[in-house]
Design a protein around this motif. Structure first.
Motif, mmCIF file in Angstrom:
data_model
loop_
_atom_site.group_PDB
_atom_site.id
_atom_site.type_symbol
_atom_site.label_atom_id
_atom_site.label_comp_id
_atom_site.label_asym_id
_atom_site.label_seq_id
_atom_site.Cartn_x
_atom_site.Cartn_y
_atom_site.Cartn_z
ATOM 1 N N ARG A 1 84.136 44.005 88.459
ATOM 2 C CA ARG A 1 85.239 44.203 87.502
ATOM 3 C C ARG A 1 85.075 45.533 86.762
ATOM 4 O O ARG A 1 86.044 46.281 86.585
ATOM 5 N N THR A 2 83.857 45.833 86.349
ATOM 6 C CA THR A 2 83.599 47.093 85.648
ATOM 7 C C THR A 2 83.846 48.285 86.558
ATOM 8 O O THR A 2 84.455 49.288 86.159
ATOM 9 N N LEU A 3 83.374 48.197 87.800
ATOM 10 C CA LEU A 3 83.548 49.309 88.739
ATOM 11 C C LEU A 3 85.023 49.546 89.043
ATOM 12 O O LEU A 3 85.482 50.699 89.097
ATOM 13 N N ARG A 4 85.788 48.475 89.232
ATOM 14 C CA ARG A 4 87.220 48.615 89.527
ATOM 15 C C ARG A 4 87.967 49.227 88.340
ATOM 16 O O ARG A 4 88.888 50.023 88.519
ATOM 17 N N ARG A 5 87.538 48.870 87.136
ATOM 18 C CA ARG A 5 88.208 49.376 85.948
ATOM 19 C C ARG A 5 88.016 50.887 85.791
ATOM 20 O O ARG A 5 88.884 51.582 85.282
ATOM 21 N N HIS A 6 86.882 51.394 86.264
ATOM 22 C CA HIS A 6 86.602 52.824 86.145
ATOM 23 C C HIS A 6 86.732 53.550 87.479
ATOM 24 O O HIS A 6 86.185 54.639 87.638
ATOM 25 N N CYS A 7 87.455 52.978 88.403
ATOM 26 C CA CYS A 7 87.516 53.522 89.766
ATOM 27 C C CYS A 7 87.996 54.973 89.789
ATOM 28 O O CYS A 7 87.501 55.792 90.561
ATOM 29 N N ARG A 8 88.967 55.316 88.938
ATOM 30 C CA ARG A 8 89.525 56.668 88.944
ATOM 31 C C ARG A 8 88.509 57.714 88.502
ATOM 32 O O ARG A 8 88.661 58.897 88.795
ATOM 33 N N ASP A 9 87.472 57.283 87.792
ATOM 34 C CA ASP A 9 86.441 58.214 87.319
ATOM 35 C C ASP A 9 85.242 58.286 88.262
ATOM 36 O O ASP A 9 84.279 58.997 87.963
ATOM 37 N N LEU A 10 85.306 57.564 89.380
ATOM 38 C CA LEU A 10 84.174 57.508 90.304
ATOM 39 C C LEU A 10 84.387 58.418 91.505
ATOM 40 O O LEU A 10 85.513 58.816 91.815
ATOM 41 N N PHE A 11 83.298 58.757 92.155
ATOM 42 C CA PHE A 11 83.340 59.453 93.443
ATOM 43 C C PHE A 11 83.278 58.366 94.506
ATOM 44 O O PHE A 11 82.221 57.831 94.805
ATOM 45 N N VAL A 12 84.428 58.036 95.078
ATOM 46 C CA VAL A 12 84.528 56.945 96.040
ATOM 47 C C VAL A 12 84.347 57.515 97.446
ATOM 48 O O VAL A 12 85.223 58.197 97.976
ATOM 49 N N VAL A 13 83.214 57.214 98.051
ATOM 50 C CA VAL A 13 82.867 57.746 99.368
ATOM 51 C C VAL A 13 83.441 56.846 100.451
ATOM 52 O O VAL A 13 83.216 55.628 100.445
ATOM 53 N N THR B 1 78.786 57.738 92.058
ATOM 54 C CA THR B 1 79.075 57.674 93.482
ATOM 55 C C THR B 1 79.013 56.237 93.983
ATOM 56 O O THR B 1 78.006 55.543 93.801
ATOM 57 N N VAL B 2 80.092 55.797 94.607
ATOM 58 C CA VAL B 2 80.175 54.440 95.152
ATOM 59 C C VAL B 2 80.786 54.520 96.552
ATOM 60 O O VAL B 2 81.369 55.527 96.937
ATOM 61 N N THR B 3 80.644 53.458 97.300
ATOM 62 C CA THR B 3 81.280 53.358 98.600
ATOM 63 C C THR B 3 82.272 52.190 98.592
ATOM 64 O O THR B 3 82.052 51.182 97.913
ATOM 65 N N GLU B 4 83.334 52.331 99.338
ATOM 66 C CA GLU B 4 84.325 51.268 99.487
ATOM 67 C C GLU B 4 83.955 50.464 100.719
ATOM 68 O O GLU B 4 84.001 50.960 101.847
ATOM 69 N N PRO C 1 77.769 50.656 94.570
ATOM 70 C CA PRO C 1 77.122 51.884 94.120
ATOM 71 C C PRO C 1 76.209 52.435 95.205
ATOM 72 O O PRO C 1 75.520 51.670 95.896
ATOM 73 N N MET C 2 76.198 53.748 95.367
ATOM 74 C CA MET C 2 75.339 54.342 96.384
ATOM 75 C C MET C 2 73.911 54.524 95.886
ATOM 76 O O MET C 2 73.002 54.777 96.667
ATOM 77 N N ALA C 3 73.685 54.377 94.584
ATOM 78 C CA ALA C 3 72.342 54.490 94.027
ATOM 79 C C ALA C 3 71.447 53.387 94.565
ATOM 80 O O ALA C 3 71.890 52.246 94.753
ATOM 81 N N VAL C 4 70.179 53.709 94.799
ATOM 82 C CA VAL C 4 69.228 52.698 95.242
ATOM 83 C C VAL C 4 68.966 51.693 94.116
ATOM 84 O O VAL C 4 69.095 50.485 94.284
ATOM 85 N N PHE C 5 68.624 52.197 92.939
ATOM 86 C CA PHE C 5 68.283 51.333 91.814
ATOM 87 C C PHE C 5 69.459 51.279 90.846
ATOM 88 O O PHE C 5 69.856 52.306 90.286
#
Length: 472
Positions: free
Chosen positions: A265-277, A311-314, A321-325
């Protein structure tokens, strides 16, 4: 973006793009909320030169203190004299509400020197307002501080990793009273830090493709090319061994999916501010996706921490999130977040330190950099012993020059740690042998009045010798 008479939308967009201020660049404002010049322009140049946000923030605090100090004396950066700068140093060291030591002042002096170099370059002043000394043109203390190496023995590290971070008991059992958060993630981070010698801002900002973990793959080992997240952006290659990758398994299978699911829910709310890979290209070295409404491709090793955090992936089933941790909200943990984890682990270690099976703890809390020192020393000891075995097997006083140059243990460790200068690595030599074992042998049958042994005295003096030395 509003319209401007006589300027098209495309021209206006191009103008703002050219004058983009790098993320994390400080801006000092006056009472009328206008940028303070020429200091704000200096910070903009530093940001464009790639100086990290943490360093610029420290510079901003130093310059702000200097400006306030000068303003109280009806001075500014242009009218300041050498005596004024020296008075600021005296105030900062001995008279301010919160004084600083030599190491902190040296960082302040570096910021002030760099500011005046810029002011002289742009013609705002003729030169630095202080005269060069025997130490050069610096305001620094001139004190050369030795590298303080605090490393862990095996039992200390296992206590650090499993009891402090993993929530286990000293004998390896489950602690049913443990109320920590994400022990598998934290143990995996400890193991990765120890087995690779990476700094905390290097391993904590890793992305899944850099470890070959994208698309559900689980490679046995990995080679990571560090660049933008390395210290000073100095590129180097890091080998991640099997043990570190194996300990990542429970976190990736059990904890990480749960964290990501709760964060949707948090990620979707800020989707426009993310780098969606949308896809990772070139064997996991490039990421292509949408950033700020535009489709872009980024070289992963050159991505800075601020970009990595968003940075996230769809995946089709949600944003990953593409981050490991990752932590709550699906965000990459910040330095302060990892510090909270470390202090919570330290409190657990102190609670269990009275147990017979618990190892000795240092007087001050372990820091993540101690795992880097441990990696360096263990690797240096191993490589030195192997080199000696090779010389003995060859029955020669010295191997060939080429073998000596390419296999020199100090040079190998220097490359692995990413040290810019060999002198930094050479300082580890004094720790290759435990001097206290030699003291034990020398004073085995001696004792001082009151039952205090020379060994106790020697240990106390050695601890005092390194108390104030900084870590690297």
């Amino acid at each position: 973006m509003g319209a401007v008479a006589g300027v098209s939308h495309a021209e206006l967009s191009e103008m703002f793009e050219r004058r983009r201020i790098p993320a994390g660049t400080p801006i000092l404002l006056d009472e009328a909320m206008r940028p303070v010049e020429p200091v704000s322009s200096w910070f903009r140049v530093l940001g464009q030169q790639g100086l990290d946000a943490k360093t610029m923030r420290a510079y901003a605090y130093t310059v702000l203190m200097l400006l306030n100090f000068l303003a109280a004396r009806d001075l500014d950066l242009r009218s300041v004299a050498e005596a004024d700068v020296l008075e600021f140093r005296l105030w900062r060291r001995a008279e301010a509400e919160e004084t600083v030591g030599e190491a902190a002042w040296d960082r302040d002096a570096a910021a002030i020197g760099r500011l005046y170099d810029y002011l002289a370059q742009v013609g705002y002043v003729g030169r630095r307002p202080w005269r060069p000394t025997g130490r050069g043109a610096s305001l620094g203390s001139g004190v050369s501080r030795d590298l303080r190496v605090r490393h862990m023995e095996l039992d200390q590290y296992l206590f650090f990793r499993d009891v402090g971070f993993g929530g286990l008991t000293p004998d390896g059992g489950l602690d049913m009273s443990f109320r920590g958060w994400r022990p598998h993630r934290n143990r995996a981070a400890c193991e990765l830090a120890l087995m690779t010698g990476m700094r905390v801002h290097e391993w904590s900002t890793l992305l899944l493709p850099e470890l070959g973990l994208e698309d559900g793959r689980r490679p046995a080992t990995a080679d990571v090319d560090l660049a933008a997240c390395a210290k000073y952006g100095r590129p180097r290659s890091v080998y991640v061994p099997r043990d570190a990758m194996e300990l990542m398994g429970p976190y990736l299978l059990l904890e990480r999916p749960e964290i990501v699911a709760k964060a949707q829910r948090t990620l979707r709310r800020h989707c426009r501010d993310l780098f969606v890979v949308h896809r990772v290209e070139a064997d996991g070295t490039r990421a292509r996706g949408v950033l700020e409404g535009a489709t872009v491709t980024r070289v992963i090793k050159d991505m800075k921490p601020d970009l990595r955090r968003i940075t996230v992936t769809e995946t089709g089933g949600g944003l990953d999130p593409m981050a490991v941790f990752v932590g709550q909200g699906g965000q990459m943990l910040t330095s302060s977040g990892w510090d909270r984890v470390r202090w919570q682990a330290w409190e657990r270690m102190k609670q269990w330190s009275a147990q017979e099976t618990a190892p000795a703890l240092p007087r001050r809390c372990w820091v993540y950099h101690d795992t880097r020192h441990t990696f360096a020393l263990r690797l240096l000891i191993f490589l030195t012993r192997e080199a000696l075995k090779d010389l003995e097997a060859q029955q020669a006083p010295m191997s060939t020059l080429l073998d000596h140059m390419t296999g020199n243990p100090l040079l190998v460790v220097q490359r692995r740690l990413g040290h810019a200068h060999p002198a930094t690595t050479y300082r580890y030599i004094r720790y290759l042998k435990d001097p206290m074992r030699e003291v034990d042998d020398a004073f085995r049958h001696w004792s001082a009045a009151g039952g205090a042994s020379y060994v106790t005295v020697a240990r106390h003096l050695m601890e005092l010798e390194h108390t104030d030395a900084p870590q690297r």
